[in-house]
Design a protein around this motif. Structure first.
Motif, PDB file in Angstrom:
ATOM      1  N   PHE A 111       0.877  -1.274  -0.026  1.00 53.55           N
ATOM      2  CA  PHE A 111      -0.064   0.013  -0.062  1.00 53.55           C
ATOM      3  C   PHE A 111       0.855   1.105   0.086  1.00 53.55           C
ATOM      4  CE2 PHE A 111       0.186  -1.803   4.393  1.00 53.55           C
ATOM      5  CZ  PHE A 111       0.673  -0.524   4.975  1.00 53.55           C
ATOM      6  N   VAL A 112       0.135   2.351  -0.388  1.00 54.72           N
ATOM      7  CA  VAL A 112       0.803   3.547  -0.400  1.00 54.72           C
ATOM      8  C   VAL A 112       0.253   4.509   0.557  1.00 54.72           C
ATOM      9  CG1 VAL A 112      -0.607   4.319  -2.335  1.00 54.72           C
ATOM     10  CG2 VAL A 112       1.628   5.762  -1.702  1.00 54.72           C
ATOM     11  N   ASN A 113       1.258   5.079   1.370  1.00 53.57           N
ATOM     12  CA  ASN A 113       0.702   6.352   2.357  1.00 53.57           C
ATOM     13  C   ASN A 113       0.830   7.690   1.918  1.00 53.57           C
ATOM     14  OD1 ASN A 113      -0.044   4.309   4.574  1.00 53.57           O
ATOM     15  ND2 ASN A 113       2.175   4.030   4.827  1.00 53.57           N
ATOM     16  N   VAL A 114      -0.279   8.131   1.194  1.00 61.15           N
ATOM     17  CA  VAL A 114      -0.512   9.406   0.516  1.00 61.15           C
ATOM     18  C   VAL A 114      -0.082  10.648   1.782  1.00 61.15           C
ATOM     19  CG1 VAL A 114      -1.351  10.693  -1.011  1.00 61.15           C
ATOM     20  CG2 VAL A 114      -1.862   8.383  -1.262  1.00 61.15           C
ATOM     21  N   MET A 115       0.776  11.457   1.370  1.00 62.95           N
ATOM     22  CA  MET A 115       0.899  12.663   2.192  1.00 62.95           C
ATOM     23  C   MET A 115       0.043  13.935   1.845  1.00 62.95           C
ATOM     24  SD  MET A 115       4.833  12.364   2.935  1.00 62.95           S
ATOM     25  CE  MET A 115       5.462  12.214   1.302  1.00 62.95           C
ATOM     26  N   SER A 116      -1.252  13.343   2.007  1.00 60.85           N
ATOM     27  CA  SER A 116      -2.309  14.434   1.337  1.00 60.85           C
ATOM     28  C   SER A 116      -2.497  15.578   2.456  1.00 60.85           C
ATOM     29  CB  SER A 116      -3.603  13.487   1.186  1.00 60.85           C
ATOM     30  OG  SER A 116      -3.989  12.762   2.031  1.00 60.85           O
ATOM     31  N   TYR A 117      -1.465  16.323   2.839  1.00 64.02           N
ATOM     32  CA  TYR A 117      -1.481  17.397   3.675  1.00 64.02           C
ATOM     33  C   TYR A 117      -0.169  18.363   2.945  1.00 64.02           C
ATOM     34  CZ  TYR A 117       1.247  13.655   5.998  1.00 64.02           C
ATOM     35  OH  TYR A 117       2.077  12.492   6.047  1.00 64.02           O
ATOM     36  N   ASP A 118      -0.206  19.349   3.934  1.00 66.85           N
ATOM     37  CA  ASP A 118       0.888  20.200   3.408  1.00 66.85           C
ATOM     38  C   ASP A 118       0.823  21.035   2.311  1.00 66.85           C
ATOM     39  OD1 ASP A 118       1.995  20.028   6.106  1.00 66.85           O
ATOM     40  OD2 ASP A 118       3.827  18.861   5.487  1.00 66.85           O
ATOM     41  N   TYR A 119      -0.565  21.431   1.834  1.00 64.93           N
ATOM     42  CA  TYR A 119      -0.864  21.849   0.702  1.00 64.93           C
ATOM     43  C   TYR A 119      -0.682  23.573   0.917  1.00 64.93           C
ATOM     44  CZ  TYR A 119      -3.509  17.681  -0.723  1.00 64.93           C
ATOM     45  OH  TYR A 119      -3.739  16.397  -1.022  1.00 64.93           O
ATOM     46  N   PHE A 120      -0.763  24.036   2.298  1.00 57.01           N
ATOM     47  CA  PHE A 120      -0.450  25.473   2.485  1.00 57.01           C
ATOM     48  C   PHE A 120       0.482  25.269   3.604  1.00 57.01           C
ATOM     49  CE2 PHE A 120      -4.501  25.233   0.377  1.00 57.01           C
ATOM     50  CZ  PHE A 120      -4.328  26.360  -0.632  1.00 57.01           C
ATOM     51  N   GLY A 121       1.272  26.261   3.626  1.00 55.99           N
ATOM     52  CA  GLY A 121       2.348  26.460   4.924  1.00 55.99           C
ATOM     53  C   GLY A 121       3.122  27.668   4.825  1.00 55.99           C
ATOM     54  N   ALA A 122       3.769  28.126   5.778  1.00 59.09           N
ATOM     55  CA  ALA A 122       4.573  29.406   5.462  1.00 59.09           C
ATOM     56  C   ALA A 122       5.885  29.009   4.989  1.00 59.09           C
ATOM     57  CB  ALA A 122       4.711  30.153   7.007  1.00 59.09           C
ATOM     58  N   TRP A 123       6.003  28.499   3.919  1.00 63.27           N
ATOM     59  CA  TRP A 123       7.238  27.999   3.108  1.00 63.27           C
ATOM     60  C   TRP A 123       8.288  29.124   2.981  1.00 63.27           C
ATOM     61  CZ3 TRP A 123       5.489  23.690   4.593  1.00 63.27           C
ATOM     62  CH2 TRP A 123       4.234  23.311   4.307  1.00 63.27           C
TER      63      TRP A 123
END
Length: 673
Positions: free
Chosen positions: A221-233
Motif C-alpha cells: 500500500f501507499v501512504n499518501v501525504m495528502s497534507y501540507d498543501y499550504f504552509g509558511a514556506w
C-alpha cells in the motif's frame, strides 16, 4: 497471520500482506509514531490501528540503516525474545503495548524530508541497491518488524535536494529487488512481510517521480501525504494561507484547483491502472479453498487486478494531526471568504514568511480556539486572529469526519495518520479518524473520471505565465496540440468562450464552453491538432491581432491572415476583418468561411483599405494615388463598391459600372489598368 484485503472472485485475485483481521472492516488504519516524540504508545491507540509505523530509521551515505540519537534508541528499546515464526519481537518502555496486540502490524520508516538526500545515489545501480536492501532487511530482522516503509522525499524533483530523472526508474528497481529479498526471508521465517511507501501529494512531484503502476506491483500500500498543501514556506508560495489539508477545492478564482485532498486521491486512483494478470510470475499455485487455504500459506506474491478499475484499495489517505500558522497576515483575497489570505514576507525578496506548525495537543494552549470557523467548501477549520494578524489552519474532529465519509464513499483503502503522538491524551483526533464509520461498506467501485491521455495538453504557469490558462482552437499550440483544460483541476477544468480555462457558469455552461472535468474524453475530440499549416493569429499574437483576419490586418509571412477552419466558434472572416461563426461573419458579401474554403487565399491587395490609408479608401483608376506596390488601385470585387467610375471612385450602379470608362471588377476580376 496472512490476511486478504479483497474478496476472491474467479476474475479478480489480489493478494497482499496488509489487511485487518476483523473481516467486517476492510480498511487500514495506519499510524506513524515519531522517533523523537515523548508521548507513550497506549492500548487505546493500538486498538484503533491496524498498522503502526516507527519513523524514522536513518539511512547514511554508505547505505547503512540505523537508529540515531538516544531519544530514538530509548523509544525503540528492544530485547531479542523469540516470537511467532522464530523472529524477535519488539518490546521496551514504549512498545510493550504493541506486544499485547499481536494483530497490529509494526513497520519502520526510513527517509523523510531531512534524510532522503542519499536515496538517489544509493539506488543508482544494482550493487548499491543491494547494499541498501541488505541493511534494510538487517534492521527488519534485528528489531522484529513486520515491514518497511520507504519515505523518499522526493524522487526526481520537489525534495530538499533535487534528484535525477533516473530516480523514477530506480525507485521501481529498489522496490522490486526489496520484494524479492523479502520473499526469500518469508520462506526462511514462515511469516509475511510488508512494503509500503509514503507518496507525494502534489502532482508536479508525483507525476515525474513516481511510476505508480509499477511501484504498486511490489508494494502492499501507499501512504499518501495528502497534507501540507499550504504552509509558511521559504518560497513565494509561503504567502498564501489555508488549511494544511483541505478536502475539496474551494479557493478563489485563478488559484490552482489541485491543492486539495480530493484532487490528490483522484490523481493516485487514476494513475494506478490495473494490468491483466492471470498468474503472478513465479508465484505458488493459488489455493482453491478460500481464506483457509490462503492462511495456510507462508509466502505470497502481489497479483494485480484483472479488472478495468485501478485498485484504489492500495491507497491510504493521509491526515495531519497538526496545524500550520502564519503571522503578518493581511486582508482576505475574497472579502466574502475569511480563509484565503496572504502574508507579508520578512525579507525583500518576498520568500521568507513568519510561521510554523503546531501539534494538535498544543494548539488550544497556543491559540484562541474559540475563534475557530469551519469552511464548509474546503471542509476545514481555521482560526483568524485579526488583532495579532495570525492565521491558523488545522484539522479537527469535524474535518476528519468528512474525510472518513470521503474514504468510504470513494472506496479508498484506508487512512494514514501523521502522527499519533501529536494527538491529545484523550485520543480526540484518532477516535475520529479511525472511527467505526471507516468500516462502512462502499457502494462505488470507481467514482473518478480519469483523463484519457498521459501527456499534458494544457498551459500552466510552470510552462509560461503569459500562456497559462489559454485553451481552444485559437490558443497557441502546446507540443503540437490544441490546448485544452486540465480535467483534474476543478478550478480550471472548463474552456470558456473567450479561450481561457476556469470554473463556474461563464466557463462551463455557455454554448461555446467545453467542460473537460465532466467529460475528460472531450480531450480526444477531433481535431486535436491543426489539420493544416497555421495561417491565423493565435491568442498570444499581441494586442490588435487576436481574432483578426483579412487584408486590413498585418500580414503573416507576407500573406493576409485567415481564420482557423478547425474552430467551430471562429472559422469565418467577416468583411470587417474579424473571425467568428455568425451570419455576419460567414454569409455576408466579402465574408469567407474557411471551414468550407480551406484552401482560400486572399489575393494580393489591389485596392485601398483603411489599414493602408483611410484617406484613399474608395479611390481607383489612373487618377488615384498609387498603392504601396506602385500599382494603380482597383475596386474590391467582393465588396458593395465593386465598380470604378470614370471619375476614379468605387461604387455600384450605372454611373460606376456601365458608363464610358467605367470598370466592373465583379464582371471583370482580371482587368488590369
Amino acid at each position: 497471520m496472512i490476511t486478504v484485503d479483497q474478496k476472491i472472485t474467479p476474475l479478480s485475485i489480489t493478494v497482499t500482506h496488509a489487511g485487518i483481521l476483523d473481516r467486517s472492516c476492510a480498511r487500514r488504519r495506519v499510524g506513524y509514531i515519531t522517533s523523537w516524540g515523548k508521548q507513550p504508545f497506549r492500548d487505546d491507540q493500538a486498538d484503533k490501528l491496524t498498522h503502526l509505523v516507527f519513523a524514522f530509521f536513518v539511512v547514511d551515505s554508505d547505505g547503512s540503516v540505523k537508529l540515531e540519537g538516544d531519544a530514538a534508541k530509548e523509544r525503540l528499546e528492544h530485547v531479542k525474545e523469540v516470537g511467532p515464526g522464530g523472529c524477535p519481537s519488539i518490546k521496551g518502555p514504549h512498545f510493550q503495548v504493541a506486544a499485547r496486540h499481536p494483530d497490529l502490524k509494526l513497520l519502520y520508516a526510513v527517509g523523510g524530508w531531512e534524510n532522503s538526500q542519499y536515496f538517489s545515489v544509493l539506488t543508482a545501480d544494482h550493487s548499491r541497491r543491494s547494499i541498501l536492501i541488505s541493511n534494510l532487511i538487517k534492521a527488519l530482522k534485528e528489531y522484529g518488524f513486520d515491514g518497511i516503509d520507504i519515505d523518499w522525499e522526493y524522487p526526481v524533483t520537489g525534495g530538499a535536494i533535487e534528484g535525477t530523472p533516473a530516480d523514477r526508474r530506480n525507485y521501481v528497481n529498489l522496490m522490486r529487488e526489496l520484494r524479492n529479498e523479502l520473499r526469500e526471508l518469508e520462506e526462511e521465517t514462515g511469516r509475511p512481510y510488508l512494503i509500503s511507501f509514503a507518496g507525494a501529494a502534489g502532482h508536479w512531484v508525483l507525476k515525474p517521480g513516481y511510476d505508480l503502476q509499477q511501484l504498486m506491483k511490489y508494494c502492499d500500500f501507499v501512504n499518501v501525504m495528502s497534507y501540507d498543501y499550504f504552509g509558511a514556506w521559504s518560497s513565494k508560495w509561503g504567502a498564501y494561507t489555508g488549511p494544511p489539508a483541505p478536502l475539496n477545492f474551494a479557493m478563489p478564482k485563478k488559484f490552482s484547483g489541485r491543492m486539495n485532498v480530493h484532487a490528490t486521491m483522484k490523481d493516485y486512483s487514476c494513475q494506478i491502472k490495473a494490468t491483466t494478470v492471470s498468474k503472478c510470475p513465479g508465484a505458488p499455485k493459488m489455493p482453491s479453498s478460500g481464506e483457509e487455504g490462503l492462511a495456510a500459506k507462508t509466502s505470497y506474491y502481489y497479483c494485480s487486478y484483472s479488472t478495468p478499475n485501478p485498485p484504489k484499495f492500495q491507497i491510504n489517505m493521509g491526515v495531519p494531526f497538526y496545524g500550520r500558522f502564519w503571522k503578518n497576515v493581511g486582508d482576505a483575497v475574497d472579502s466574502t471568504d475569511d480563509m484565503w489570505r496572504t502574508a507579508t514576507a520578512t525579507n525583500s525578496e518576498g520568500t521568507k514568511f513568519e510561521g510554523g506548525d503546531v501539534q494538535w495537543r498544543d494548539l488550544h494552549t497556543k491559540f484562541d480556539a474559540s475563534k475557530t470557523k469551519f469552511h464548509h467548501g474546503a471542509k476545514a477549520p481555521f482560526i483568524w486572529l485579526p488583532e495579532q494578524k495570525t492565521f491558523v489552519g488545522y484539522e479537527n474532529s469535524d474535518s476528519l469526519k468528512h474525510k472518513v465519509e470521503y474514504i468510504v464513499e470513494n472506496n479508498i483503502g484506508g487512512v494514514m495518520i501523521w502522527a499519533i503522538d501529536f494527538d491529545d491524551d484523550q485520543g480526540t483526533l484518532l477516535n475520529s479518524a479511525a472511527s467505526d464509520s471507516l468500516c462502512s461498506p462502499s457502494t462505488k467501485s470507481f467514482s473518478y473520471k480519469c483523463s484519457p491521455v498521459d501527456d499534458k495538453r494544457w498551459w500552466t504557469y510552470d510552462d509560461n505565465e503569459e500562456l497559462a490558462g489559454m485553451c481552444g482552437k485559437s490558443a497557441p499550440l502546446i507540443d503540437g496540440y490544441y490546448p485544452v483544460c486540465d480535467p483534474d483541476d476543478p478550478g480550471h477544468a472548463c474552456c470558456g468562450k473567450f479561450g481561457y480555462c476556469g470554473s463556474g457558469a461563464e466557463f462551463c455552461s455557455c454554448p461555446e464552453c467545453i467542460d473537460y472535468g465532466t467529460d475528460p474524453n472531450l480531450i480526444l475530440k477531433e481535431p486535436v491538432k491543426p489539420s493544416q499549416k497555421i495561417t491565423w493569429y493565435t491568442a498570444d499574437a499581441g494586442e490588435g491581432k487576436r481574432g483578426r483576419c483579412g487584408r486590413d490586418v498585418p500580414p503573416m509571412e507576407g500573406e493576409a491572415p485567415t481564420c482557423n477552419p478547425d474552430d467551430a466558434n471562429a472559422h469565418c472572416c467577416s468583411n470587417g476583418g474579424y473571425c467568428g461563426n455568425s451570419k455576419e461573419h460567414c454569409e455576408c458579401v466579402g465574408c469567407v468561411d474557411f471551414a468550407k474554403q480551406r484552401d482560400f487565399k486572399y489575393k494580393p491587395l489591389e485596392w485601398w483599405t483603411f489599414g493602408e490609408n483611410p484617406a484613399n479608401v474608395g479611390r481607383c483608376g489612373y487618377d488615384a494615388p498609387r498603392l504601396s506596390t506602385g500599382k494603380i488601385p482597383k475596386c474590391d470585387p467582393d465588396s458593395e463598391s465593386f465598380c470604378c467610375s470614370n471619375s476614379g471612385y468605387c461604387g455600384k450602379g450605372e454611373q460606376y459600372c456601365t458608363c464610358l470608362g467605367c470598370v466592373d471588377f465583379k464582371a471583370n476580376p482580371g482587368y488590369e489598368y
